[in-house]
Design a protein around this motif. Sequence first.
Motif, PDB file in Angstrom:
ATOM      1  N   ALA A  86       0.816  -1.206   0.000  1.00  0.00           N
ATOM      2  CA  ALA A  86       0.000   0.000   0.000  1.00  0.00           C
ATOM      3  C   ALA A  86       0.855   1.263   0.000  1.00  0.00           C
ATOM      4  N   SER A  87       2.002   1.207   0.667  1.00  0.00           N
ATOM      5  CA  SER A  87       2.846   2.396   0.770  1.00  0.00           C
ATOM      6  C   SER A  87       3.782   2.563  -0.412  1.00  0.00           C
ATOM      7  N   GLY A  88       3.928   1.499  -1.209  1.00  0.00           N
ATOM      8  CA  GLY A  88       4.814   1.568  -2.371  1.00  0.00           C
ATOM      9  C   GLY A  88       6.274   1.617  -2.002  1.00  0.00           C
ATOM     10  N   THR A  89       6.654   0.952  -0.911  1.00  0.00           N
ATOM     11  CA  THR A  89       8.039   1.013  -0.456  1.00  0.00           C
ATOM     12  C   THR A  89       8.943   0.022  -1.171  1.00  0.00           C
ATOM     13  N   ASP A  90       8.391  -0.810  -2.062  1.00  0.00           N
ATOM     14  CA  ASP A  90       9.232  -1.764  -2.767  1.00  0.00           C
ATOM     15  C   ASP A  90      10.199  -1.015  -3.682  1.00  0.00           C
ATOM     16  N   ALA A  91      11.484  -1.414  -3.624  1.00  0.00           N
ATOM     17  CA  ALA A  91      12.527  -0.744  -4.408  1.00  0.00           C
ATOM     18  C   ALA A  91      12.427  -1.239  -5.850  1.00  0.00           C
ATOM     19  N   PHE A  92      11.652  -0.514  -6.663  1.00  0.00           N
ATOM     20  CA  PHE A  92      11.350  -0.984  -8.002  1.00  0.00           C
ATOM     21  C   PHE A  92      11.132   0.234  -8.903  1.00  0.00           C
ATOM     22  N   GLN A  93      11.765   0.200 -10.081  1.00  0.00           N
ATOM     23  CA  GLN A  93      11.565   1.279 -11.051  1.00  0.00           C
ATOM     24  C   GLN A  93      10.543   0.822 -12.088  1.00  0.00           C
ATOM     25  N   PRO A  94       9.328   1.377 -12.046  1.00  0.00           N
ATOM     26  CA  PRO A  94       8.298   0.915 -12.982  1.00  0.00           C
ATOM     27  C   PRO A  94       8.524   1.439 -14.399  1.00  0.00           C
ATOM     28  N   LEU A  95       8.021   0.679 -15.349  1.00  0.00           N
ATOM     29  CA  LEU A  95       7.997   1.174 -16.730  1.00  0.00           C
ATOM     30  C   LEU A  95       7.001   2.325 -16.836  1.00  0.00           C
ATOM     31  N   LEU A  96       5.837   2.139 -16.206  1.00  0.00           N
ATOM     32  CA  LEU A  96       4.774   3.138 -16.279  1.00  0.00           C
ATOM     33  C   LEU A  96       4.216   3.403 -14.889  1.00  0.00           C
ATOM     34  N   LEU A  97       4.174   4.677 -14.507  1.00  0.00           N
ATOM     35  CA  LEU A  97       3.531   5.084 -13.263  1.00  0.00           C
ATOM     36  C   LEU A  97       2.280   5.877 -13.615  1.00  0.00           C
ATOM     37  N   VAL A  98       1.138   5.411 -13.138  1.00  0.00           N
ATOM     38  CA  VAL A  98      -0.127   6.118 -13.323  1.00  0.00           C
ATOM     39  C   VAL A  98      -0.359   6.979 -12.082  1.00  0.00           C
ATOM     40  N   THR A  99      -0.280   8.292 -12.229  1.00  0.00           N
ATOM     41  CA  THR A  99      -0.475   9.217 -11.118  1.00  0.00           C
ATOM     42  C   THR A  99      -1.837   9.874 -11.258  1.00  0.00           C
ATOM     43  N   ILE A 100      -2.701   9.641 -10.278  1.00  0.00           N
ATOM     44  CA  ILE A 100      -4.048  10.216 -10.290  1.00  0.00           C
ATOM     45  C   ILE A 100      -4.026  11.476  -9.440  1.00  0.00           C
ATOM     46  N   ILE A 101      -4.207  12.629 -10.080  1.00  0.00           N
ATOM     47  CA  ILE A 101      -4.213  13.903  -9.373  1.00  0.00           C
ATOM     48  C   ILE A 101      -5.652  14.231  -8.981  1.00  0.00           C
ATOM     49  N   THR A 102      -5.864  14.500  -7.704  1.00  0.00           N
ATOM     50  CA  THR A 102      -7.244  14.625  -7.220  1.00  0.00           C
ATOM     51  C   THR A 102      -7.410  15.773  -6.242  1.00  0.00           C
ATOM     52  N   VAL A 103      -8.619  16.349  -6.272  1.00  0.00           N
ATOM     53  CA  VAL A 103      -9.023  17.401  -5.351  1.00  0.00           C
ATOM     54  C   VAL A 103     -10.463  17.090  -4.927  1.00  0.00           C
ATOM     55  N   GLN A 104     -10.857  17.546  -3.759  1.00  0.00           N
ATOM     56  CA  GLN A 104     -12.197  17.262  -3.257  1.00  0.00           C
ATOM     57  C   GLN A 104     -13.260  17.864  -4.176  1.00  0.00           C
ATOM     58  N   ARG A 105     -14.216  17.021  -4.580  1.00  0.00           N
ATOM     59  CA  ARG A 105     -15.340  17.501  -5.389  1.00  0.00           C
ATOM     60  C   ARG A 105     -16.633  17.056  -4.720  1.00  0.00           C
ATOM     61  N   ARG A 106     -17.707  17.043  -5.478  1.00  0.00           N
ATOM     62  CA  ARG A 106     -18.985  16.591  -4.923  1.00  0.00           C
ATOM     63  C   ARG A 106     -18.861  15.131  -4.494  1.00  0.00           C
ATOM     64  N   ASN A 107     -19.251  14.848  -3.253  1.00  0.00           N
ATOM     65  CA  ASN A 107     -19.061  13.508  -2.694  1.00  0.00           C
ATOM     66  C   ASN A 107     -19.952  12.457  -3.335  1.00  0.00           C
ATOM     67  N   ASP A 108     -21.100  12.862  -3.873  1.00  0.00           N
ATOM     68  CA  ASP A 108     -22.054  11.859  -4.363  1.00  0.00           C
ATOM     69  C   ASP A 108     -21.622  11.198  -5.667  1.00  0.00           C
ATOM     70  N   PHE A 109     -20.622  11.771  -6.362  1.00  0.00           N
ATOM     71  CA  PHE A 109     -20.173  11.159  -7.615  1.00  0.00           C
ATOM     72  C   PHE A 109     -18.893  10.332  -7.438  1.00  0.00           C
ATOM     73  N   HIS A 110     -18.125  10.577  -6.403  1.00  0.00           N
ATOM     74  CA  HIS A 110     -16.912   9.788  -6.112  1.00  0.00           C
ATOM     75  C   HIS A 110     -16.038   9.624  -7.359  1.00  0.00           C
ATOM     76  N   TYR A 111     -15.709  10.736  -7.990  1.00  0.00           N
ATOM     77  CA  TYR A 111     -14.956  10.685  -9.244  1.00  0.00           C
ATOM     78  C   TYR A 111     -13.638   9.923  -9.092  1.00  0.00           C
TER      79      TYR A 111
END
Length: 395
Positions: A86-111
């Motif tokens: 869960a913490s991503g502490t494994d010493a590993f260089q990924p080919l692809l990192l998917v970074t989800i950038i998020t900010v609080q929005r309307r809670n009922d849609f859970h984007y």
Amino acid sequence: MLHQAWQLYGRWCRWSSPFIHFLTLTMVTFGVLAPLICHRLLHSYFYLRCWHLNPMSQEFLEQNQQEGQAALRYFEKLEIPNASEASGTDAFQPLLLVTIITVQRRNDFHYVLQVASHFHRLLQKCGAHCRSHRILLCNVESDPSSHQDVRLLSSFFPMVSRDKTGEIPDPRENQFEKEKQDYVFCLEQSLLVYNPEYVLIVEDDAVPEEEIFVVLQHLLLARFSKPYLRDALYFKLYHPERLQRYFNPEPMRILEWLGLGMFLGPLLNCVYSWATGRRGLSWPIVLFFALYSMALSELVGRHYMLELRRLAPTLYNIVPVTECCTPAMLFSAPAARRALGYLKDLHCHQGFAKDIALYSLLRAKGENAYVVEPNLVRHVGMYSSLRLNDNPKLL
């Protein structure tokens, strides 16, 4: 003179005349069949906005709300991984990192839950081919602890936060500048935390298509190694459907449109000749069918033509980029470092948001960038974090 005119009229207007055939085909296609078939296609010229826009927008919101609840249940039922995963502490260089950038929005849609659940499920489905991929959450809410959905996701994914609680607000930092700085922070942290070969920055309302990892695998290992793509500043994986039409001041689209006519014109001429018992190609008939197919494809919608490319990863198109928009952006590690340096020197404001800022860099810095077609994500966020709108519409 009158007799000759009557003979010419008779030759052109008899039922066996190609002129009558083509006139009838044009009237039936554009006056009857296309409007009947396409009146509910959102990105077609035949779309009846006054009839369908309001109910379709409401239906989309209701469906999106249900998908948000389904994503919430997905993570509530999901087994929590061990602490190191869960913490991503494994010493590993990924080919692809998917970074989800998020900010609080309307809670009922859970984007963000929708986006994260789709990426998590698709990674599991991808199996061994995606073992070199990782997911990182980037929480840019001013008070990170107030983002409820991220608190749930932090049990499943590594996370970085841009904590600004207690800081004195910068009077120069408007909402557009803040969005750019958030983007810079997430891109920078992605490189620092994992040092991946590629970073895919995804906004929290960009849901991935089912085939995204299969297509990315093909692009990363086969297509992006070509010299003219290797040094690109970025690759866009989404462009708004309403802006994908042929009739556009973009040279590549005009060439594609002409190519479609050049291909379908002779092909349809052959079909017509076979059906009517005529021999060989006739250039006036080729020209008619070329213009007919070009007009039909534009009026029905280029977006729907692009969907045919989903049949195989090799059919996906890579073309020069346009300025709008940034729901999903792919950077190689060297290009990400260049982009960071460029963006830190720019100040964003209304009319010059981060997507326009990135596009402006191409000419200013002599860079290249491309867009992948068709889209590899769906933009589902009708409630913007930048602009307030209590009654959003699909168009």
